[in-house]
Design an enzyme around this catalytic site. Sequence first.
Site, mmCIF file in Angstrom:
data_model
loop_
_atom_site.group_PDB
_atom_site.id
_atom_site.type_symbol
_atom_site.label_atom_id
_atom_site.label_comp_id
_atom_site.label_asym_id
_atom_site.label_seq_id
_atom_site.Cartn_x
_atom_site.Cartn_y
_atom_site.Cartn_z
ATOM 1 C CG HIS A 250 45.678 25.161 31.282
ATOM 2 N ND1 HIS A 250 45.043 24.457 30.290
ATOM 3 C CD2 HIS A 250 45.007 25.941 32.013
ATOM 4 C CE1 HIS A 250 43.849 24.908 30.537
ATOM 5 N NE2 HIS A 250 43.750 25.868 31.433
ATOM 6 C CB SER B 112 41.788 27.671 34.529
ATOM 7 O OG SER B 112 40.613 27.930 33.993
ATOM 8 C CG ASP C 62 40.538 32.339 31.255
ATOM 9 O OD1 ASP C 62 39.817 32.461 32.078
ATOM 10 O OD2 ASP C 62 40.861 31.190 30.706
ATOM 11 C CD GLU D 271 31.496 29.763 32.063
ATOM 12 O OE1 GLU D 271 30.692 30.094 31.094
ATOM 13 O OE2 GLU D 271 32.588 30.001 32.119
ATOM 14 C CG HIS E 157 35.562 34.954 32.081
ATOM 15 N ND1 HIS E 157 36.356 35.820 32.779
ATOM 16 C CD2 HIS E 157 34.618 35.622 31.382
ATOM 17 C CE1 HIS E 157 35.634 37.179 32.487
ATOM 18 N NE2 HIS E 157 34.462 36.922 31.800
ATOM 19 N N GLY F 69 31.991 37.155 36.234
ATOM 20 C CA GLY F 69 33.138 36.979 37.012
ATOM 21 C C GLY F 69 33.766 38.479 37.258
#
Length: 301
Positions: free
Chosen positions: A19, A103, A172, A123, A42, A152
């Site tokens: 982050h 995120s 990620d 997601e 994700h 995704g």
Amino acid sequence: MFSYRHGFHAGNHADVLKHMVLIAVLKHLTAKPTAVTVVDTHAGAGLYRLDSDFAGTSGEAQDGIVKLWASPLAAEPPPLLADYLELVASFNPSGKKKIYPGSPFVTQALLRQDPRDKLWLFELHPTDSKALADHVAQIEDHRMVAVKREDGFEGLRALIPPPSRRGLVLIDPSYEIKNDYGRVAACIQESLKKFATGTYMVWYPVIPRPEAHELPRRLKTLANQAGKPWLHATLNIGQAPERAKTHTPGEQPMRQGLTASGVFLINPPHTLKAPLQEVLPQLVEVLGRGRGQGQVVESGG
């Protein structure tokens, strides 16, 4: 396939790295008036409580944001870390520091009030996808944010290149499934052909698995083949001494949890390397907990 829940890991050292870098990239992209599109492949649930059963069970935030908050470094942080701490604090106006933004909300907080900016959140986990949609619905103006309960990797294809040809793709996955590593590399390879000017940010765990060590090497090769600059950074907090003790025969050793992670960027901000070189050794000093700790910052292209 749906066993991974980021709520167990929210605010850990890997989130600090991810982050902190994400904020720097977004600030760079939004500094120009051109519209920005961000795709988070994700996304997770978006917001997490550090006092939840999930976070309490794992205790991983104690070796991340919680330890960082309590350190002298938090009083006079370098700029890259200061931006991160300030953003996380904005989600805790009472000062009690119970909420940690994932995120999606890090990104949403930094996008401008410009209808041309767009955030796409993917997601697949049914519980986290619903929580994410509920959290996004509470944003005062959520028209710029789209939540999709879809794969995704697949959903990204239809979104690039964005109309402005300016954007960020954050990848990620949980990497619980071994072929996630291959899917990440294949996704980057395909996406660079469609959207060569985009910024790509890949987070990955540094674990004793061949695919995890091969991934950054594959990403370097892809970036070099495309003639694009890249930046790679890792943060390793080391093994906890109390868990590194030898165990008796037949006894399972205590799990260390994740000790290191990395971020790999293609088309990174050219101003990012130097601040990372400054802050990562300081983070190792604060978050480090035993043998193996260290950090790496390297670039190419």
